[in-house]
Design a protein around this motif. Structure first.
Motif, short mmCIF file in Angstrom:
data_model
loop_
_atom_site.label_atom_id
_atom_site.label_comp_id
_atom_site.label_asym_id
_atom_site.label_seq_id
_atom_site.Cartn_x
_atom_site.Cartn_y
_atom_site.Cartn_z
N SER A 350 0.82 -1.22 0.00
CA SER A 350 0.00 0.00 0.00
C SER A 350 0.85 1.26 0.00
O SER A 350 0.64 2.19 0.78
CB SER A 350 -0.96 0.00 1.21
N VAL A 351 1.82 1.30 -0.90
CA VAL A 351 2.72 2.45 -0.95
C VAL A 351 2.88 2.90 -2.40
O VAL A 351 2.91 2.08 -3.32
CB VAL A 351 4.09 2.11 -0.32
N ASN A 352 2.96 4.20 -2.59
CA ASN A 352 3.13 4.78 -3.92
C ASN A 352 4.33 5.71 -3.91
O ASN A 352 4.50 6.53 -2.99
CB ASN A 352 1.87 5.57 -4.33
N THR A 353 5.18 5.60 -4.92
CA THR A 353 6.36 6.46 -5.03
C THR A 353 5.98 7.73 -5.78
O THR A 353 5.40 7.67 -6.87
CB THR A 353 7.48 5.73 -5.78
N GLU A 354 6.30 8.89 -5.20
CA GLU A 354 5.91 10.16 -5.82
C GLU A 354 7.08 10.93 -6.41
O GLU A 354 6.89 11.78 -7.29
CB GLU A 354 5.18 11.04 -4.82
N GLU A 355 8.32 10.63 -5.97
CA GLU A 355 9.47 11.38 -6.49
C GLU A 355 10.76 10.63 -6.20
O GLU A 355 10.93 10.05 -5.12
CB GLU A 355 9.54 12.76 -5.84
N PHE A 356 11.67 10.62 -7.19
CA PHE A 356 13.01 10.10 -6.97
C PHE A 356 13.91 11.27 -6.54
O PHE A 356 13.84 12.36 -7.10
CB PHE A 356 13.57 9.45 -8.23
N LEU A 357 14.77 10.99 -5.59
CA LEU A 357 15.69 12.00 -5.07
C LEU A 357 17.10 11.68 -5.56
O LEU A 357 17.46 10.50 -5.71
CB LEU A 357 15.65 12.00 -3.55
N GLY A 358 17.90 12.74 -5.78
CA GLY A 358 19.24 12.50 -6.28
C GLY A 358 20.21 13.60 -5.98
O GLY A 358 19.85 14.66 -5.46
N ARG A 359 21.46 13.30 -6.30
CA ARG A 359 22.53 14.28 -6.13
C ARG A 359 23.56 14.04 -7.23
O ARG A 359 23.93 12.88 -7.50
CB ARG A 359 23.17 14.13 -4.75
N ASP A 360 23.99 15.11 -7.87
CA ASP A 360 24.98 15.03 -8.95
C ASP A 360 24.53 14.07 -10.05
O ASP A 360 25.33 13.32 -10.61
CB ASP A 360 26.35 14.60 -8.40
N GLY A 361 23.24 14.06 -10.33
CA GLY A 361 22.71 13.27 -11.42
C GLY A 361 22.48 11.81 -11.12
O GLY A 361 22.11 11.03 -12.02
N ARG A 362 22.65 11.40 -9.86
CA ARG A 362 22.49 10.00 -9.50
C ARG A 362 21.46 9.85 -8.39
O ARG A 362 21.37 10.68 -7.49
CB ARG A 362 23.82 9.39 -9.07
N VAL A 363 20.68 8.78 -8.44
CA VAL A 363 19.64 8.57 -7.46
C VAL A 363 20.25 8.33 -6.08
O VAL A 363 21.25 7.63 -5.93
CB VAL A 363 18.73 7.39 -7.88
#
Length: 483
Positions: A350-363
């Motif tokens: 019961s979980v939905n992903t809303e955004e990927f987080l990253g730094r310097d172009g990498r997740v």
């Protein structure tokens, strides 16, 4: 007939044990230990020889399950091997990979644990190969007709074997470097060692089927050339258009589709390279998708040495026992734990992903929230947002239909609203002499359906070429997926 008291003598359902987790995650071998013949024959004796065997309706192939159960019970292994192959070209594949919809349809399963049909199937075919019974069956008469099969997954291989045995000259085209499709590069070695595929291909080659790898039909061989060189064509390229997750951050490095990730592990096991270009080694991994492909990713992550792994599923956690919405003999909605889940990792429902987080172009992680279903739709549960670190994200969210390739475009086939190739009751497309089988026509489905559809499409092709057919026609085509 079956022992009428067998299910009373042996009320317990018994299966082989899996190898210890600490042992099996250190290699890529199949996970199950050997099963004693006496125990197997007792399990086969639990079959009730029902007046109406609902296991037949549960199995898309129409396997003669009560017959070979009783043949195993009485030790008539060769007869059981022949009866098993009367309806299934590749029980060595289904005995490992099929979720066995026949078992929840077992009449004994109404109030007892069902018969261990899948394990009996597995043991029959392995006994047959050990005894040398799986010999080529070449046709006694050649028709001179030629058939091209495009795609070498279970549907394509089943169609090819049936058509070769009917006397036609069959060529299987595969754009990859080896035959097998998802069996070769989608199914991890620990679920099915590739020697199992190779021994079947050896049998098929002995029957006269020709295999051509590294051929991208539609590019290397044009649609016009294909139709000009062959009397009929079977399209069996699968439903390879994967479902993506177009949310903020999707462009970050370290986010891959499952089918970008899994094949590399199999190539390492095949000796093609020593290290895969995409690996979970030393990484925090999140798998988005709770189905079989997600579990395949999970087991692969364990063997590659991921430091931690979470598997997300948008659906709620299934119940531990059969849900009233799926009564017997339907395939039940119930919590299932695969060998990969037993090996570790956290399953999050019961979980939905809303955004990927990253730094310097990498997740570096993702932001997600809990959901609940209301009126058939998912809605966010306020106040449940959370973030989770990740060095590698794998998308295992299923497939949305056939790849819109140059071949399909140039052939001029039509598509359904679901993105599959349209076909009629004979598995024929709207293009004369062109047929379609498996996921390409059905949509993402089970291996047992792929084999059944390959057999059915072969019968349609044979009828088209010869005016009649003696090949079995086990299923009616549909574009609806079966889960």
């Amino acid at each position: 007939m079956a022992d009428p008291k067998g299910f009373l003598k042996f009320p317990l359902r018994v299966l082989p044990s899996r190898r210890p987790v600490a042992e099996r995650v250190g290699d890529w071998n199949e996970v199950y230990q050997d099963f004693a013949e006496d125990s197997l024959r007792e399990q086969a004796g639990r079959c009730m020889d029902c007046g109406i065997p609902f296991c037949h309706t549960g199995c898309p192939l129409g396997n003669l399950i009560p017959e070979w159960n009783d043949l195993v019970r009485t030790g008539r292994w060769r007869d059981a091997f022949d009866r098993l192959h009367a309806t299934n070209n590749f029980p060595d594949f289904t005995g490992r990979l099929c979720p066995a919809p026949c078992e929840p349809a077992c009449v004994l399963g109404i109030n007892q644990p069902p018969v261990t049909i899948k394990q009996i199937e597995y043991e029959i075919v392995e006994r047959g190969f050990a005894e040398g019974w799986a010999q080529p069956i070449p046709p006694s008469v050649r028709t001179g007709k030629t058939v091209a099969v495009v795609g070498s997954g279970p549907a394509g291989l089943a169609a090819a074997q049936q058509l070769t045995r009917a006397g036609h000259v069959v060529t299987v085209f595969e754009r990859d470097d080896r035959i097998g499709g998802l069996l070769r590069y989608g199914i991890p070695e620990f679920k099915m060692e590739k020697r199992i595929v190779d021994r079947r291909l050896e049998q098929m080659a002995g029957e006269g089927t020709e295999f051509r790898t590294g051929v991208n039909v539609g590019v290397d061989v044009t649609a016009d050339q294909l139709r000009g060189d062959f009397d009929a064509v079977v399209l069996a390229g699968g439903a390879t258009a994967w479902r993506d997750l177009p949310i903020p951050g999707r462009e970050l490095d370290g986010i891959h589709q499952a089918m970008e990730y899994l094949p590399w592990a199999n190539r390492v096991q095949a000796g093609d390279l020593s290290e895969p270009p995409i690996t979970a080694h030393g990484k925090k991994v999140i798998i988005i998708g709770g189905g079989d492909t997600g579990a395949d990713c999970l087991g692969t992550v364990h063997r590659q040495g991921g430091t931690c792994v979470h598997q997300f599923e948008i659906m709620p956690r299934p119940p531990e026992t059969r849900d009233p919405s799926t009564p017997w003999p339907m395939y039940p909605l119930v919590m299932r734990t695969s060998a990969a889940h037993e090996e570790g990792g956290d399953r999050v429902f019961s979980v939905n992903t809303e955004e990927f987080l990253g730094r310097d172009g990498r997740v570096t992680g993702l932001r997600a929230h809990e959901v609940r279903r209301r009126n058939g739709a998912f809605e966010k549960v306020d106040g449940t947002e959370f973030e989770l670190e990740a060095d590698l994200v794998l998308l295992a969210m299923g497939f949305v239909g056939a790849e819109r390739s140059a071949l399909l475009s140039d052939l001029g086939v039509e598509f359904t609203a679901r993105g599959t190739v349209a076909r009629d009751e004979d598995f024929a497309t709207g293009v004369p002499g062109v047929y379609v089988a498996g996921d390409m026509g059905r949509g993402q489905s089970l291996i047992v359906w792929a084999i059944a559809e390959g057999r059915a499409a072969a019968a349609g092709v044979d009828r088209y070429l010869m005016g009649e057919t003696a090949l079995p026609f086990p299923v009616t085509p549909t574009a609806a997926p079966i889960h």
